[in-house]
Write a protein that holds these residues in place. Structure first.
Motif, PDB file in Angstrom:
ATOM      1  N   GLN A 151     -16.710  45.484  33.718  1.00 24.10           N
ATOM      2  CA  GLN A 151     -17.933  45.112  33.032  1.00 24.10           C
ATOM      3  C   GLN A 151     -18.002  45.739  31.639  1.00 24.10           C
ATOM      4  N   SER A 152     -18.673  45.062  30.734  1.00 24.61           N
ATOM      5  CA  SER A 152     -18.856  45.590  29.387  1.00 24.61           C
ATOM      6  C   SER A 152     -19.933  46.671  29.410  1.00 24.61           C
ATOM      7  N   PRO A 153     -20.026  47.476  28.333  1.00 23.19           N
ATOM      8  CA  PRO A 153     -21.085  48.496  28.301  1.00 23.19           C
ATOM      9  C   PRO A 153     -22.483  47.931  28.460  1.00 23.19           C
ATOM     10  N   GLN A 154     -22.661  46.651  28.151  1.00 19.28           N
ATOM     11  CA  GLN A 154     -23.978  46.032  28.312  1.00 19.28           C
ATOM     12  C   GLN A 154     -24.454  46.126  29.758  1.00 19.28           C
ATOM     13  N   PHE A 155     -23.520  46.023  30.706  1.00 26.97           N
ATOM     14  CA  PHE A 155     -23.865  46.113  32.126  1.00 26.97           C
ATOM     15  C   PHE A 155     -24.479  47.472  32.442  1.00 26.97           C
ATOM     16  N   ALA A 187     -21.341  39.013  41.573  1.00 25.54           N
ATOM     17  CA  ALA A 187     -21.659  37.775  40.854  1.00 25.54           C
ATOM     18  C   ALA A 187     -22.006  38.022  39.400  1.00 25.54           C
ATOM     19  N   SER A 188     -22.194  39.283  39.017  1.00 29.18           N
ATOM     20  CA  SER A 188     -22.514  39.570  37.616  1.00 29.18           C
ATOM     21  C   SER A 188     -21.293  39.280  36.750  1.00 29.18           C
ATOM     22  N   GLU A 189     -21.524  38.582  35.671  1.00 27.77           N
ATOM     23  CA  GLU A 189     -20.444  38.197  34.769  1.00 27.77           C
ATOM     24  C   GLU A 189     -20.545  38.992  33.476  1.00 27.77           C
ATOM     25  N   SER A 190     -19.429  39.531  33.031  1.00 30.98           N
ATOM     26  CA  SER A 190     -19.407  40.247  31.763  1.00 30.98           C
ATOM     27  C   SER A 190     -19.503  39.252  30.617  1.00 30.98           C
ATOM     28  N   PRO A 191     -20.383  39.506  29.647  1.00 33.46           N
ATOM     29  CA  PRO A 191     -20.460  38.606  28.485  1.00 33.46           C
ATOM     30  C   PRO A 191     -19.198  38.632  27.633  1.00 33.46           C
ATOM     31  N   VAL A 192     -18.373  39.663  27.818  1.00 42.57           N
ATOM     32  CA  VAL A 192     -17.107  39.752  27.095  1.00 42.57           C
ATOM     33  C   VAL A 192     -16.022  39.245  28.037  1.00 42.57           C
ATOM     34  N   ALA A 193     -15.618  37.998  27.859  1.00 40.60           N
ATOM     35  CA  ALA A 193     -14.674  37.359  28.777  1.00 40.60           C
ATOM     36  C   ALA A 193     -13.290  37.289  28.144  1.00 40.60           C
ATOM     37  N   GLN A 221     -16.520  50.164  18.742  1.00 41.61           N
ATOM     38  CA  GLN A 221     -16.763  49.429  19.982  1.00 41.61           C
ATOM     39  C   GLN A 221     -16.399  47.960  19.847  1.00 41.61           C
ATOM     40  N   LEU A 222     -16.698  47.370  18.696  1.00 43.76           N
ATOM     41  CA  LEU A 222     -16.339  45.973  18.490  1.00 43.76           C
ATOM     42  C   LEU A 222     -14.835  45.802  18.361  1.00 43.76           C
ATOM     43  N   LEU A 223     -14.167  46.779  17.721  1.00 40.83           N
ATOM     44  CA  LEU A 223     -12.724  46.681  17.545  1.00 40.83           C
ATOM     45  C   LEU A 223     -11.998  46.719  18.889  1.00 40.83           C
ATOM     46  N   GLN A 224     -12.534  47.457  19.851  1.00 41.40           N
ATOM     47  CA  GLN A 224     -11.945  47.512  21.188  1.00 41.40           C
ATOM     48  C   GLN A 224     -12.509  46.417  22.102  1.00 41.40           C
ATOM     49  N   ARG A 225     -13.371  45.606  21.565  1.00 46.80           N
ATOM     50  CA  ARG A 225     -14.006  44.491  22.251  1.00 46.80           C
ATOM     51  C   ARG A 225     -14.774  44.920  23.505  1.00 46.80           C
ATOM     52  N   PHE A 226     -15.510  46.010  23.363  1.00 50.94           N
ATOM     53  CA  PHE A 226     -16.469  46.356  24.393  1.00 50.94           C
ATOM     54  C   PHE A 226     -17.680  45.435  24.297  1.00 50.94           C
ATOM     55  N   TYR A 227     -17.954  44.957  23.101  1.00 50.42           N
ATOM     56  CA  TYR A 227     -18.949  43.921  22.853  1.00 50.42           C
ATOM     57  C   TYR A 227     -18.281  42.831  22.018  1.00 50.42           C
TER      58      TYR A 227
END
Length: 616
Positions: free
Chosen positions: A132-136, A344-350, A413-419
């Protein structure tokens, strides 16, 4: 984990949950376990065969008892009576042996199944949460996840490994007993069965309340677990603020809420069980009374009555067990529902469906931020980056400076694609490595090319050797020690009681802050990535260690084949004066960039920051 769960532990769950939407906590929510049961269908079928055989052996007892009473005891000749008794008792013992063997086989198979399914379920949930992404984790506490991994899976294990088998066995036995009773006493049992319908309706109404309270009880237990997990990770802070009693009261309140909800659930479940037992006993005793009247009237033999008594006892016992099992099913349904929510939770970063390869040049990575906008999901009204545009050439060292909240950590965080960056309607922003959009790269290709040294070093509950080897699991001991030397960690590690084999404790509590940081630096050096991210990597070091580690970091920026691209977050400007370029950020935008002396000469934002720090 079985093969069907290794590739995507939640794909099957999504397929099963999208077709039906059971009521919260309903027993059919247990259908979410089907993907975990399906691989073991042969073993389940074998267990069901043994279950049916054990039930058949149980139902054979009353028939043998009727033969004993009517055939053996009714004989007038003593010799014939003795022979008949011996034969009937031998038959009864044979039935008992078969019942023991079949029940034992069923118990082993079902227990194995419960343990295996629980292990698979825990593995699937844990693997899914790790992706899961940090958003989770902005909305889900780690204590909540731990509660579902432990308490909820234990409830599932109880049902799959015990209660469900007991329920099926008693359902088969009860159904068989009803069939035999209707066959031998059709008029009486027809009336009893009609009255059983009247019993079922109130039981279902009580069951709905048990179902709701079961889910609520598990939620309250998860709340207390979340509090405990949070506070146990911050004990020094709690003690420094003399907040032990305050936190104890908060935990006591959470456990009291869980206790009160559990009491209400237990009260409702006890009412359900009592109602089922009393109602069924009343109906079946009435049927038994009618049977005794038939014996007195000469319409039924004593053996027939004995057979009826045993079948009535089997049916009453089955109804009682089924009432208790139904309560277990309701609790397990709530637990399964909570676990399925996680799966069932889906990470927004797919990850991309068809990832592209990352071109390798042997000269570090080029990094390009092209008009990037970003808002954190938890703060949609506040922009973290606005039109951010920055290019790093292969082998270049760039420092990001600016006040707290300027967006420096967001860049990492964006460079590592956590978001993922915002999809602006008027601008197609992108982040590229060697010209490839990172959204077109697999997570493995992207993140294996990046090494990170965070400001707060993470130390695992393992030895020093394994903590450094985390950067490259296949590294040899000599390579690990070489990385430690480059990070100036070798001397203090050798001085530990067991050297590199010393257990460092949870979160590295046996080390100083500077020692933990040097282990984190050694871990990144061992990985030897073409792109290195340093988030104020020397912040926890004393002056002498900082000089040593800064020198080690300078050498670490050089790869074996050429230059390593490095992006540094710096709060202390003295550590980045020699950077190839310094980028000054403010409110998510780049306001200045250049070398140290150039920026000082401009007398802008950087010059003001430098004046504050160097004057101090």
């Amino acid at each position: 984990m079985p093969p069907h769960l290794q590739t995507s532990p939640y794909t099957l769950i999504m397929a099963s949950t999208q077709t039906t939407n059971p009521a919260p906590g309903a027993p059919r929510a247990l259908g979410g376990l089907l993907p975990f049961l399906r691989p073991y269908r042969n073993r389940i079928a074998l267990a069901f065969v043994f279950l049916c055989l054990a039930a058949a052996a149980t139902l054979a007892f009353p028939l043998a008892l009727r033969g004993l009473i009517d055939g053996s005891l009714a004989a007038t000749d003593r010799g014939a009576q003795a022979m008949a008794l011996r034969g009937n008792f031998t038959a009864l013992f044979g039935v008992a042996v078969m019942l023991g063997i079949f029940s034992s086989a069923r118990f082993y198979l079902v227990s194995w199944l419960g343990e295996r399914v629980t292990a698979d379920l825990r593995n699937a949930v844990y693997a899914h949460v790790l992706r899961q992404s940090p958003q989770f984790f902005e909305t889900t506490q780690s204590g909540e996840v731990l509660s579902r991994l432990t308490t909820d899976t234990t409830l599932v294990q109880t049902v799959v490994g015990s209660s469900l088998s007991m329920g099926l066995r008693n359902a088969v036995v009860g159904t068989g007993a009803i069939i035999m009773l209707v066959w031998t006493n059709p008029r009486v049992m027809a009336i009893v069965l009609l009255m059983l319908v009247v019993v079922v309706l109130p039981a279902l109404w009580i069951g709905r309340r048990v179902r709701r309270l079961s889910r609520a009880s598990q939620d309250r237990v998860a709340d207390s677990s979340a509090i405990a997990a949070e506070i146990l990770n911050a004990v020094p802070v709690v003690q420094s603020y003399v907040a032990e009693e305050r936190e104890s009261r908060r935990f006591r309140q959470a456990t009291q809420n869980a206790f009160e909800t559990a009491v209400r659930r237990s009260r409702a479940r006890a009412t359900l069980v009592a109602f089922i037992i009393i109602a069924n006993a009343a109906l079946l005793l009435w049927g038994l009374y009618q049977g005794t009247q038939s014996v007195l009237a000469g319409n039924m033999s004593a053996g027939h009555l004995g057979q009826t008594v045993v079948y009535v006892m089997l049916l009453a016992g089955a109804a009682t067990v089924l009432g208790e099992v139904y309560g277990d099913l309701l609790r397990a349904a709530g637990a399964t529902e909570r676990l399925m929510e996680l799966l069932a939770s889906e990470s927004p970063v797919a990850p991309p469906a068809q990832p592209l390869p990352l071109p390798q040049t042997g000269q570090g990575l080029s990094v390009q931020f092209d008009g990037v906008d970003f808002h954190y999901p938890s703060r949609p009204g506040q922009s973290a980056l606005q039109g951010f545009a920055l290019t790093l050439q292969p082998g270049e060292t760039v420092a990001l400076v600016g006040a707290s909240g300027a967006g420096k950590t967001t860049v990492f965080q964006l460079l590592q694609r956590f978001y993922d960056i915002d999809d602006a309607p008027t601008r197609q922003g992108a982040i590229r490595l060697n010209g490839v959009d990172i959204r077109s790269l697999s997570f493995e290709a992207l993140r294996s090319s990046i090494g990170t040294v965070p400001q707060d070093a993470v130390i695992f509950s393992a030895s020093a050797l394994e903590n450094i080897r985390y950067g490259r699991p296949d590294a040899s001991d000599d390579e690990v020690k070489a990385a430690a030397r480059n990070a100036f960690a070798h001397d203090f590690l050798q001085a530990l009681p067991d050297g590199y084999a010393t257990f460092l404790g949870e979160r590295g509590v046996r080390l100083s802050g500077g020692q933990r940081q040097r282990i984190a630096i050694a871990r990144a050096m061992l990985k030897n990535p073409p792109l290195l991210l340093l988030d104020e990597a020397t912040s926890a070091l004393d002056a002498e260690s900082e000089r040593m580690v800064q020198a080690a970091l300078d050498s670490a920026m050089q790869s074996h084949a050429g230059q390593r691209t490095t992006l540094v977050i710096a709060h202390r400007l003295a550590t980045v004066q020699n950077a190839d370029r310094i980028v000054v950020m403010e409110h998510g935008r780049i306001v200045e960039q250049g070398r140290h002396l150039e920026l000082l000469a401009r007398n802008g934002v950087y010059a003001r920051l430098a004046a504050l720090q160097f004057t101090a």
